[in-house]
Design a protein around this motif. Structure first.
Motif, mmCIF file in Angstrom:
data_model
loop_
_atom_site.group_PDB
_atom_site.id
_atom_site.type_symbol
_atom_site.label_atom_id
_atom_site.label_comp_id
_atom_site.label_asym_id
_atom_site.label_seq_id
_atom_site.Cartn_x
_atom_site.Cartn_y
_atom_site.Cartn_z
ATOM 1 N N GLU A 6 0.807 -1.218 0.000
ATOM 2 C CA GLU A 6 0.000 0.000 0.000
ATOM 3 C C GLU A 6 0.837 1.263 0.000
ATOM 4 O O GLU A 6 0.384 2.328 -0.375
ATOM 5 N N MET A 46 -1.170 7.283 1.657
ATOM 6 C CA MET A 46 -1.657 6.679 0.423
ATOM 7 C C MET A 46 -2.891 5.861 0.747
ATOM 8 O O MET A 46 -2.834 4.955 1.570
ATOM 9 N N PRO A 47 -4.025 6.189 0.153
ATOM 10 C CA PRO A 47 -5.234 5.418 0.445
ATOM 11 C C PRO A 47 -5.025 3.956 0.070
ATOM 12 O O PRO A 47 -4.368 3.641 -0.917
ATOM 13 N N ALA A 48 -5.600 3.113 0.906
ATOM 14 C CA ALA A 48 -5.347 1.686 0.705
ATOM 15 C C ALA A 48 -6.016 1.172 -0.562
ATOM 16 O O ALA A 48 -5.433 0.429 -1.330
ATOM 17 N N GLU A 49 -7.258 1.587 -0.755
ATOM 18 C CA GLU A 49 -7.982 0.984 -1.885
ATOM 19 C C GLU A 49 -7.630 1.719 -3.182
ATOM 20 O O GLU A 49 -7.448 2.932 -3.214
#
Lengths: 660, 104, 166
Positions: free
Chosen positions: C3, C121-124
């Motif tokens: 991620e 950083m967004p996970a998805e």
């Protein structure tokens, strides 16, 4: 064990260091290439020691993989798999690569682009090492393509001249035909299993529908045929001899052309699941072995004899795999890599000394070049299959596998090929090393120094340099390869056991048959070429078998057929497409233009009456301003660009300052 | 592992853009100028995609924008090179310094 | 894909792209410059992969490293009468350099001020399928317009580069 990843990375790093440099600096930095490969060699031996004593074929000593991306939920992985097969390949590749690079230090030293040569050689070695270490078909395919690129670059190394340029394109395009098959095969494989990884694909291969297994196997085989120069895709390899001789030794004899064999050996479970594919492999291999041998008979170019012999020997490896003796095929790959690169390096020395590749202009070199003759002789005997040199052992294993598989027709073909091989080896040997010197160059030349100064395509400077001080750089690689060639055969049973199969010493019956055939071939060659000059009139033999000879002389019409059936029709199609382009596409474009012009004509009338009045007034005003401003207007785009940029900088300054 | 945030990507894009800008202003060969323009377009794409990944990961606005940027710069490079060829036919040169027929 | 962006890979790719851009600007041979540009494009493609924009990475490599570079090479070769024409002096422009550095430093100030507002950083990260869906629903009209732009560009390029028969 993570150092295994360094094995391909070191030469790749050498390429990354060398490639961006300027030519002059790069030429001085060739030791970087040698150092990279030498490091790989050391690590390869470490890896080999870690795998020792081998055993079960499916067992991996080390594996690691890293996903570089996932597309649509599918991971694309770069992975390393170290097992006995790849360990053996690592040793073969790095040993030959080191020999070739050391040899080239001297051989290529007058080349203007020697630095570039070393860079590409390093990249090639990296790709080949990555290929044998790959743990999935995708990475194998990528390395495969990089190798194709390097092969193209090295064949066309002297691209100022017509012949290497043409040869490089031919090689690139012909192997590309095979690669398309390979790529489609990968797609079918992926559609079937959803993975490229060796263990997933090969593990499930036995359960595939027979049709799918056959399709994938044949497509992979097609790719291998392109790379390994099997009939009918063999036409590029003889032409590829236009490249530098040491590069031929590494790429077009020892390693890259063997990658096809390696691929088939790796994908063996798929071939076994199909069954038919194995038979096809064997038939193609047997055909190639015989055709390549026959074509080698009529060549006068020293390197082309060796090239056709490579084709023929690769055919042997395919026969072995097709007959179920994959280990025998791999062993022949190993021995062939050593003795054929040795022969090429020897040929390079001869070509340097005599400035010709034509065997008719050679002769009597045996006394003048004792070192070359001795090492070349070891390679030649190995190629002919004479005990105890390495070729005998591996060829014997192949024949044994074919015999055990009850493929008697193929066995006969293979024996015929063995006879032909021994015959052209004798022809080569007696024409080049024995008898009386046929030309002044061979007689006086620089032959006494054992070393020439430049390649046939190089420059004519440097004759005066002393040969003695640089003997080592070309000689010791050849001596090393010669020793390996002489000795490695005795490892045959241990080799089988290392790869996880029962090892055995040569079967007396098969061994005596193959030795007998090889000796008969050598004897026949001696009868025709060796007894004494002019004992047998070769012209008379040629005249007697005129149709057969001219067919062989025209390379059995393969090139002519491709020219007639593929290249010319293609040109005709493109020509008619060009006509279509001119008539239809240009018509549309021109039509649009005419339409646009009519429209503008209409609006022009309106313009003249109404707008001009207003504009003329404005024009007078702007002219006075224009006179003042015209000094700004240089007419050069980049001046304007700078104004725009200056304004932009000011604007941004304002924004940033205000924003803060 | 080093933490790489959006600032790193923006910084990289800025460096590339600046280099492209310099090339576009300084180089005299029209082809070189076009190459520099491509460099700038690409650095913008990098910026947009990076910010999209960090700020609006689900809407992917940046990626869509990047596709449009690619379309425009592909069109631009096609036309630009066609122009270069046309100019070369006229003047036998692709040096920008020789193109000053608009001089006032 | 983890991620967080892999710092080492980012550093390598950033080095490769900046180095390539510098190489492109400092080489004297236009041909070499085109190859340097190719190298930059491949490195940027790698950066797109890091940002989990796989589709963009592939298209980027296809368009820039494939089509555009080949076109560049064609134009260079068509506009060279002799091999030596490819080599030309490196044009140094002090004014250009000053302006570019000014520009760069202003951007740097801006990044330094505002750049760290988002750091996580967004996970998805939606995959290619989601991008395709967006492209053909919400962005359908611009998408069609883009294709029109390309068509016009093709016609224009053909028009300009045709042989003028007089």
């Amino acid at each position: 064990m993570a150092y295994v990843a360094l094995i391909p990375l070191l030469p790749a790093l050498a390429f990354a260091v060398l490639a961006p440099l300027s030519r002059a600096v790069r030429n001085r930095m060739r030791w970087v290439g040698v150092a990279g490969v030498a490091g790989s060699l050391a690590l390869s031996f470490a890896a080999f020691a870690a795998v020792w004593p081998g055993g079960d074929e499916g067992e991996a000593t080390y594996r690691a993989s890293a996903s570089i991306a996932s597309v649509g939920g599918v991971d694309l992985a770069l992975g390393i798999l170290l097992d006995p097969v790849s360990a053996v390949m690592l040793i073969v590749i790095t040993v030959v690569a080191v020999c070739v690079q050391v040899y080239s230090l001297d051989y290529m030293r007058h080349e203007e682009r020697i630095g570039w040569y070393y860079a590409v050689l390093s990249l090639f070695t990296a790709a080949m090492l990555a290929l044998v270490l790959a743990d999935n078909f995708l990475m194998l395919y990528m390395s495969w393509e990089v190798m194709g690129l390097c092969s193209y670059l090295l064949i066309g190394f002297w691209h100022e001249r017509e012949e290497p340029r043409k040869a490089s394109q031919k090689a690139f395009l012909t192997t590309r035909v095979g690669d398309v098959g390979f790529a489609i095969g990968l797609a079918v494989m992926y559609a079937t299993t959803g993975s490229f990884a060796f263990d997933v694909v090969l593990g499930s291969a036995a359960g595939w529908a027979p049709g799918v297994a056959t399709a994938v196997a044949l497509l992979l085989l097609f790719g291998a045929m392109g790379k390994s120069a099997q009939v009918p895709l063999h036409v590029w390899l003889p032409d590829a001899m236009a490249g530098p001789t040491p590069a031929s030794a590494l790429i077009h004899a020892a390693t890259m052309v063997a990658a096809g064999v390696y691929l088939v050996a790796r994908a063996l479970p798929i071939f076994e699941a199909s069954g038919i594919a194995l038979t096809v492999t064997m038939v193609i291999g047997a055909t190639t072995a015989l055709v390549g041998g026959l074509l080698a008979l009529v060549q006068f170019d020293l390197k082309k004899v060796l090239a056709y012999s490579t084709i023929s020997q690769l055919g042997y490896m395919f026969v072995a795999i097709g007959a179920g003796g994959a280990v025998a095929g791999m062993f022949h790959l190993v021995t062939h890599a050593f003795f054929k690169s040795l022969l090429f390096l020897g040929a390079g020395v001869i070509i340097h000394a005599l400035h010709t590749q034509d065997m008719r202009e050679m002769g009597g070199l045996g006394r003048r070049m004792p070192w070359t003759a001795a090492t070349f002789g070891a390679g030649a005997l190995a190629l002919a299959g004479i005990a105890p040199f390495s070729g005998f052992w591996s060829k014997d294993e192949i024949l044994y596998a074919v015999w055990k598989g009850h493929h008697y027709v193929v066995f006969a073909l293979a024996l015929a090929a063995a006879f032909v091989t021994a015959f052209y080896v004798a022809r080569l040997w007696f024409r080049v090393f024995m008898g009386a010197p046929r030309t002044l160059a061979a007689f006086a030349g620089h032959a006494d120094t054992d070393h020439g100064d430049e390649d046939h395509g190089g420059h004519d400077g440097g004759h005066d340099e002393s040969a003695a001080d640089r003997r080592g750089e070309t000689r010791w690689p050849m001596v090393l390869l010669g020793v390996i060639t002489a000795g490695i055969g005795f490892s045959a049973p241990f080799f089988s056991e290392f790869l996880g199969h029962a090892g055995h010493w040569p079967d007396p019956m098969i061994a005596s048959v193959s030795m007998g055939v090889a000796l008969a071939g050598l004897g026949a060659g001696w009868w025709v070429y060796g007894r004494r000059a002019g004992a047998v009139d070769t012209e008379a033999i040629k005249a007697r078998f005129r149709p057969a000879y001219s067919a062989l002389d025209a390379k059995i019409y393969f090139d002519a057929a491709y020219e007639r059936l593929a290249i010319r029709p293609f040109i005709r199609v493109t020509e008619s497409l060009a006509v279509f382009d001119r008539i239809v596409v240009d018509g549309v474009v021109n039509g649009a233009a005419v339409l646009w012009r009519t429209a503008t004509d209409l609006s022009w009338g309106f313009d003249r009456r109404v707008i001009d009045g207003v504009v003329n007034g404005t024009a007078r005003l702007s002219r006075s301003a224009g006179v003042a401003l015209r000094r700004l207007q240089s007419g050069r785009v980049q001046t304007y660009q700078r104004y725009v940029l200056g304004a932009l900088v000011l604007l941004m300054l304002l924004i940033v300052v205000k924003g803060a | 592992m080093i933490e790489v945030g959006p600032a790193a990507f923006m910084g990289l894009a800025a460096v590339l853009f600046t280099l492209g800008l310099y090339g576009a202003v300084a180089r005299k060969s029209a082809v070189m100028v076009l190459m520099s323009l491509e460099l700038m377009a690409v650095s913008v794409n990098l910026n947009v995609v990076a910010l999209s990944r960090f700020v609006t990961p689900t809407e992917m606005t940046g990626q869509v924008f990047a596709i449009f940027t690619m379309v425009v710069s592909a069109a631009e490079i096609g036309l630009g090179l066609a122009l270069v060829l046309a100019i070369y036919r006229q003047t036998r040169s692709i040096e920008l310094t020789t193109m000053d027929s608009l001089k006032g | 894909m983890t991620e967080t962006v892999n710092g080492v890979v980012f550093a390598i790719l950033a080095f490769a792209s900046i180095g390539g851009a510098i190489g492109m600007l400092t080489t004297r041979n236009v041909m070499h410059a085109a190859f340097w540009l190719l190298e930059v494009m491949v490195a940027i493609g790698g950066l797109f992969l890091l940002l989990s924009a796989e589709y963009l990475a592939v298209v980027h490599v296809l368009v820039y490293a494939g089509a555009v570079s080949v076109m560049m090479l064609f134009v260079i070769m068509l506009s060279l009468r002799r091999r030596e024409d490819a080599v030309r002096p490196v044009d140094v422009s002090i004014g250009g350099a000053v302006l570019a550095i000014l520009f760069g430093s202003i951007v740097y100030i801006a990044i330094a001020q505002y750049g760290d507002r988002v750091a996580e950083m967004p996970a998805e990260a939606p995959d290619t399928a989601a991008l395709g869906e967006l492209l053909f629903t919400r962005w359908a009209l611009p998408f069609e317009v883009a294709s029109l732009v390309l068509l016009v560009a093709v016609v224009g390029a053909v028009w300009w580069s045709r042989e003028v028969d007089r």
